[in-house]
Design an enzyme around this catalytic site. Structure first.
Site, PDB file in Angstrom:
ATOM      1  CG  ASP A  98       3.596   1.222   9.397  1.00  0.00           C
ATOM      2  OD1 ASP A  98       3.211   2.046  10.230  1.00  0.00           O
ATOM      3  OD2 ASP A  98       3.668   1.475   8.175  1.00  0.00           O
ATOM      4  NE  ARG A 155      -6.326   4.959   6.001  1.00  0.00           N
ATOM      5  CZ  ARG A 155      -5.376   5.559   6.715  1.00  0.00           C
ATOM      6  NH1 ARG A 155      -5.570   5.781   7.981  1.00  0.00           N
ATOM      7  NH2 ARG A 155      -4.260   5.952   6.162  1.00  0.00           N
ATOM      8  CG  ASP A 211       9.268  20.053  10.084  1.00  0.00           C
ATOM      9  OD1 ASP A 211       8.577  19.019  10.112  1.00  0.00           O
ATOM     10  OD2 ASP A 211      10.321  20.179  10.737  1.00  0.00           O
ATOM     11  CG  LEU A 212      11.891  16.934   8.216  1.00  0.00           C
ATOM     12  CD1 LEU A 212      12.325  15.503   8.485  1.00  0.00           C
ATOM     13  CD2 LEU A 212      13.028  17.885   8.550  1.00  0.00           C
ATOM     14  CE  LYS A 241      -1.624   1.774   3.932  1.00  0.00           C
ATOM     15  NZ  LYS A 241      -1.586   3.214   4.229  1.00  0.00           N
ATOM     16  CG  ASN A 242       2.602   2.605   3.648  1.00  0.00           C
ATOM     17  OD1 ASN A 242       1.486   3.120   3.657  1.00  0.00           O
ATOM     18  ND2 ASN A 242       3.139   2.049   4.714  1.00  0.00           N
ATOM     19  NE  ARG A 282       2.085   9.878  10.486  1.00  0.00           N
ATOM     20  CZ  ARG A 282       1.642   8.809   9.865  1.00  0.00           C
ATOM     21  NH1 ARG A 282       0.388   8.451   9.986  1.00  0.00           N
ATOM     22  NH2 ARG A 282       2.430   8.090   9.116  1.00  0.00           N
ATOM     23  CB  ILE A 304       8.766   6.193  14.075  1.00  0.00           C
ATOM     24  CG1 ILE A 304       9.876   5.169  13.833  1.00  0.00           C
ATOM     25  CG2 ILE A 304       8.455   6.984  12.795  1.00  0.00           C
ATOM     26  CD1 ILE A 304      11.179   5.712  13.312  1.00  0.00           C
ATOM     27  NE  ARG A 308       2.731  11.803   7.321  1.00  0.00           N
ATOM     28  CZ  ARG A 308       3.166  12.996   7.689  1.00  0.00           C
ATOM     29  NH1 ARG A 308       2.319  13.884   8.147  1.00  0.00           N
ATOM     30  NH2 ARG A 308       4.431  13.313   7.605  1.00  0.00           N
ATOM     31  CB  CYS A 344      -2.866   6.821  11.118  1.00  0.00           C
ATOM     32  SG  CYS A 344      -3.427   5.339  10.308  1.00  0.00           S
TER      33      CYS A 344
HETATM   34  C1  UD1 Z   1       6.229   6.582   8.334  1.00  0.00           C
HETATM   35  C2  UD1 Z   1       7.278   5.502   8.535  1.00  0.00           C
HETATM   36  C3  UD1 Z   1       7.158   4.525   7.399  1.00  0.00           C
HETATM   37  C4  UD1 Z   1       5.720   4.003   7.361  1.00  0.00           C
HETATM   38  C5  UD1 Z   1       4.714   5.145   7.235  1.00  0.00           C
HETATM   39  C6  UD1 Z   1       3.281   4.694   7.269  1.00  0.00           C
HETATM   40  C7  UD1 Z   1       9.565   5.645   9.365  1.00  0.00           C
HETATM   41  C8  UD1 Z   1      10.844   6.408   9.369  1.00  0.00           C
HETATM   42  N1  UD1 Z   1       8.591   6.106   8.578  1.00  0.00           N
HETATM   43  O1  UD1 Z   1       6.486   7.246   7.113  1.00  0.00           O
HETATM   44  O2  UD1 Z   1       8.065   3.455   7.561  1.00  0.00           O
HETATM   45  O3  UD1 Z   1       5.558   3.107   6.299  1.00  0.00           O
HETATM   46  O4  UD1 Z   1       4.934   6.040   8.325  1.00  0.00           O
HETATM   47  O5  UD1 Z   1       2.840   4.420   8.554  1.00  0.00           O
HETATM   48  O6  UD1 Z   1       9.443   4.636  10.017  1.00  0.00           O
HETATM   49  N2  UD1 Z   1       8.641  14.211  10.568  1.00  0.00           N
HETATM   50  C9  UD1 Z   1       8.827  15.540  10.858  1.00  0.00           C
HETATM   51  N3  UD1 Z   1       8.740  16.433   9.835  1.00  0.00           N
HETATM   52  C10 UD1 Z   1       8.468  16.056   8.552  1.00  0.00           C
HETATM   53  C11 UD1 Z   1       8.283  14.694   8.260  1.00  0.00           C
HETATM   54  C12 UD1 Z   1       8.377  13.789   9.299  1.00  0.00           C
HETATM   55  O7  UD1 Z   1       9.056  15.911  11.998  1.00  0.00           O
HETATM   56  O8  UD1 Z   1       8.391  16.920   7.665  1.00  0.00           O
HETATM   57  C13 UD1 Z   1       8.746  13.209  11.645  1.00  0.00           C
HETATM   58  C14 UD1 Z   1       7.475  12.424  11.871  1.00  0.00           C
HETATM   59  O9  UD1 Z   1       6.593  13.082  12.730  1.00  0.00           O
HETATM   60  C15 UD1 Z   1       8.035  11.142  12.449  1.00  0.00           C
HETATM   61  C16 UD1 Z   1       9.343  10.952  11.693  1.00  0.00           C
HETATM   62  O10 UD1 Z   1       9.677  12.240  11.211  1.00  0.00           O
HETATM   63  O11 UD1 Z   1       8.307  11.306  13.809  1.00  0.00           O
HETATM   64  C17 UD1 Z   1       9.317   9.984  10.528  1.00  0.00           C
HETATM   65  O12 UD1 Z   1       8.221  10.310   9.710  1.00  0.00           O
HETATM   66  P1  UD1 Z   1       8.115   9.958   8.167  1.00  0.00           P
HETATM   67  O13 UD1 Z   1       9.060   8.862   7.830  1.00  0.00           O
HETATM   68  O14 UD1 Z   1       8.153  11.179   7.390  1.00  0.00           O
HETATM   69  O15 UD1 Z   1       6.640   9.438   8.135  1.00  0.00           O
HETATM   70  P2  UD1 Z   1       5.964   8.746   6.937  1.00  0.00           P
HETATM   71  O16 UD1 Z   1       6.497   9.169   5.647  1.00  0.00           O
HETATM   72  O17 UD1 Z   1       4.512   8.839   7.215  1.00  0.00           O
END
Ligand code: UD1
Length: 421
Positions: A308, A400, A126-127, A22-23, A123, A330, A94, A118
């Protein structure tokens, strides 16, 4: 609203076919916005999240056709007719925030709602935003929307992430494929999902080196072209179904499963007394002895233990011998399944981002509520092991991310059905 009813007890034996990820599929779909030629995806999982993103892409002018009973998706972004990804769709998913990079790279402008998804923590994005600004975009936040502009196109640059973000890496890579010059992404995600996306982008004509390592180098090109790409197996679905025979006994072969997708998880299963062996068709899972042993888990970016699969492991630890410590690094607020498991008789103490689980002899069936996608899966797994009937409500979370979960589990002997309440 639908609920899932599980009658616990009994071993599980047989085979389960693992679906496409899915992802990964969601990010591959957004990549279709990068080209005016068709992108065809095969091994597409039939899930509500996939449909939701399809609707969003259609709203941007992309044609989305489902073929072969929904397992093949033909996407055509011949003409982008709208550069705004609406809140009403983005809030549901998301991953739809990842239309931002492709849309901006192709159209020099994109307006994308801040995401929902979720309820597992803040989440932030900013990055994502900083990465696109580094490539020369001007970004403003207004009324819940990200307005991104790059009137003269994006320009290659060095992006260094302070910590690993899967979504931000993927937004940055897709945007950089059409930027002028070279982009280097440091501290990039190494997740199989990201590697599969890069494989697809390369098939579309992108020049990207370093997939699967922490440094990605992208040489921008003027145009990307169409391609056909097979979505990789879903490592989270794989891990979820690996827990089922571990928790219930018996032996189940996961067809399409691969060790390289899920090494850290398999290592923890081994510590818990579960054997995983490679077969011609996938992976075979069975307990070594009669009991599951307590084993600790700390989630981390790939190749670490996946966030996950934390909830599913917790379900298994509820009846393990001894006390295990599960640490979530995470996401904050990702233990919402714990109070529900406690309702089934589990002994769990949550303190901040750490949960201590002391195994009990027996879980008891109960009415429980799914709070997010992976939490729902953990409740079903616990229900399979519990005495009596477990009713999991709010299963739309499950729909989902798990294709035909009842059918797949019934196929290995589980007593599980969906009811409308
Ligand atoms: C995350 C999981 C991914 C999983 C997906 C779905 C990790 C590293 N990522 O990906 O494996 O398949 O959820 O559940 O395990 N963050 C910031 N700023 C940003 C982006 C992220 O602070 O702009 C933080 C998030 O809050 C989190 C961490 O970085 O604490 C990792 O997030 P990220 O990998 O970006 O999340 P997803 O892409 O949703």
């Amino acid at each position: 609203m639908d609920s899932i009813v599980v009658q616990g007890g009994g071993e599980l034996n047989g085979q389960i076919q693992i679906s496409g990820a899915k992802n990964t599929c969601l990010k591959l779909m957004s990549a279709a916005l990068l080209t005016d030629e068709p992108l065809t995806l095969t091994n597409v999982p039939r899930l509500s999240d996939i449909k939701t993103l399809g609707t969003l892409l259609e709203s941007l002018g992309c044609e989305v056709a489902m073929l072969n009973d929904g397992q093949v998706m033909a996407l055509s972004g011949r003409e982008i007719t709208n550069r705004k990804a609406d809140y009403e769709i983005v809030r549901k998913l998301r991953a739809s925030f990842n239309v931002l990079g492709p849309l901006l790279a192709r159209e020099n402008e994109a307006i994308v709602s801040l995401p929902g998804g979720c309820a597992i923590g803040a989440r932030a994005v900013d990055l994502h935003i900083k990465a696109l600004e580094t490539l020369g975009a001007t970004i403003e936040l207004d009324g819940g929307y990200v307005h991104a502009k790059a009137p003269n196109g994006l320009t290659g640059a060095v992006i260094e992430f302070p910590f690993v973000s899967v979504g931000a890496t993927e937004n940055a890579v897709t945007a950089a494929t059409l930027a002028k010059g070279t982009t280097v992404i440091k501290n990039a995600a190494r997740e199989p999902d990201t590697v599969d996306l890069i494989k697809c982008l390369v098939a579309m004509g992108a020049k990207i080196e370093g997939a699967g390592t922490s440094t990605l180098t992208i040489e921008g090109v003027d145009h990307l072209h169409g391609a056909t790409h097979e979505v990789i197996a879903d490592r989270i679905e794989l891990g979820t179904f690996m827990v089922a025979p571990a928790i219930c006994g018996g032996s189940v072969e996961l067809l399409g499963g691969r060790l390289d997708l899920i090494g850290a998880f398999v290592e923890r299963l081994d510590a818990a007394g579960i054997n995983v062996t490679e077969t011609d068709g996938g992976l075979l899972v069975a307990r070594r002895g009669d009991v599951v042993k307590a084993a600790d888990v700390t989630t981390a970016p790939f190749p670490g233990y996946p966030t996950d699969l934390q909830a599913q492991f917790m379900a298994m630890m509820c009846t393990a011998e001894g006390t295990s410590t599960l640490e979530e690094t995470i996401f904050e607020n990702r233990f919402m399944h714990a109070p529900e498991l406690i309702r089934m008789g589990a002994k769990i103490d949550v303190d901040g981002n750490t949960a201590k689980v002391t195994g009990v002899e027996q879980l008891n069936g109960a009415r429980v509520m799914a709070t997010d996608l992976r939490a729902s899966a953990s409740l079903i797994l616990a229900g399979l092991r519990a005495k009596g009937e477990t009713v999991v409500s709010r299963v739309y979370h499950l729909d989902r991310g798990y294709e035909k979960i009842e059918e797949k589990l019934r196929g290995v002997g589980a007593n599980i059905e969906r009811i409308s309440e």
